[in-house]
Motif scaffolding. Sequence first.
Motif: not given
Length: 481
Positions: A180-181, A184-185, A241, A244-246, A248-249, A346
């Motif tokens: 994630s860090d 994905l972010s 987390r 969430y980032w998945s 957003r991707q 975020y």
Amino acid sequence: FMVFKRQSLAQQEYALQLRKREHFLTERETVLFRHEAALAKIRSVEEEVHTKFGIIKEQHEAEVKRLTEVLREITKENRRLKSSFETLKEVNDSLRKQLSDVTELNKKLEGQARKVQARLENLQRKHELLTVQKSKNICQVVQQSKPVKQEKVMVTSKNAKLPTNSQVYELLTCLMDWISDQHLSKIKIHEEREDSHKHLAIETSKKICTQERCMKLLPIATEQLQWMPFVNSKLHMPVIRFIYWSIRQLDTGVQHATMTSTMRRLGEDIFKGIVIKGNPHSSSEQSTESKSKLAAFFKSSCMPLRFLSTLIVLKTVTQVDYLAQAFDSLRTDLKTDEGKALFLEYQCVPIILSHLKVSSRGLLSIALDGLLQMTTESDSVQPFLEACSNESFFRTCSLLLRSSKLDTQILEKLCVILQKLSRIKSNKKMFEMFTLHQMIQELHRTTNPDHVFLCINLNSILLNLGLSRSNSLTSSLSTSH
């Protein structure tokens, strides 16, 4: 003598009459000469007119002849065009008939596609349900196959395996945090590269590959939420987390149709939480210990977990009542400095923008409330304004201001945010790019002076953009009173 005198007088009178008559005849002769000269001129003019008339008549006949030829050519051309038009009309009728046939066929195929899609979703849900039931049945079979005599041995062996399982979960959550860090972010970097139009083939392939992997992992991660009540609550945050980032991707690409049901189920699970009742086949001691276990996400007491869950609900849910509760929770969390820091961490501005639509008037006001909370005085104001200083934000504001359905309260909230953004000098080109400055000027001109707060903000925006004089504020205030 008297007779002679009379004769003399008579002769004088007669001579006078003769002179008068001679004078009259002379004048008449002069007039006749004039008339004769005029008639001579008229005859010459008449001859000239006849000559010119003959010339004009010849020219007219030549022009009529030429126009007749032109008309004949135009008539031939019209006949040819009419023939071509009739041919085209026949072809058009034929194509229209073919189009109607293709349209009917397309409707049939769309109906079949919808049926196939619905069947696919049903099969997916059935597969997910069967997978869960299968895993539960395996556990039940393993428990039932062991004799009651070895119950103590099973408990001891189970206790021996628990640390290993917990270590596996900890390892997986650490990997999720890492992914994630580090990967994905990094949405903002990709967006900047898209804006600069400097794509490389390798970066594009990496982006597509990342999205495909997210699409594969999201259903699995959603399924794992069912087991979260059995896992340490500290491990919930990395999973949420990662989810969430998945999601957003997937914003930067085209979501596959099969993700719709997954997103809907994910949003409902996050909103309602996961409640697991005790296993009816387990022992009485175990059933009393784990009668019901809960994994709360949206209603969690932990702010970071609740905040992320709220964002996931806003991204996946379409029910208005769920969204209203999510925005209310977001507004409450943003009253704290921790909530504002999470908002920036975020990158929540695009999520809020997706709900700033005139069509969703019920959510528009509470969505703007969240943005207004970010504009209150704190260390997060400047980073928030920088996050809003982009084309997508100003485009959304432009679309809102173009609508005539906005009430005064929404206009006031929107103008407060625009007033903050107008302080940044580099944003002036954004105002001009989307003609926001003209809309603000028109609003400032037509707004009722009784709406003092709105007038003040409009005037402040114009002042910051250099489009209003400093005394306009005092004049507007004086007129309002």
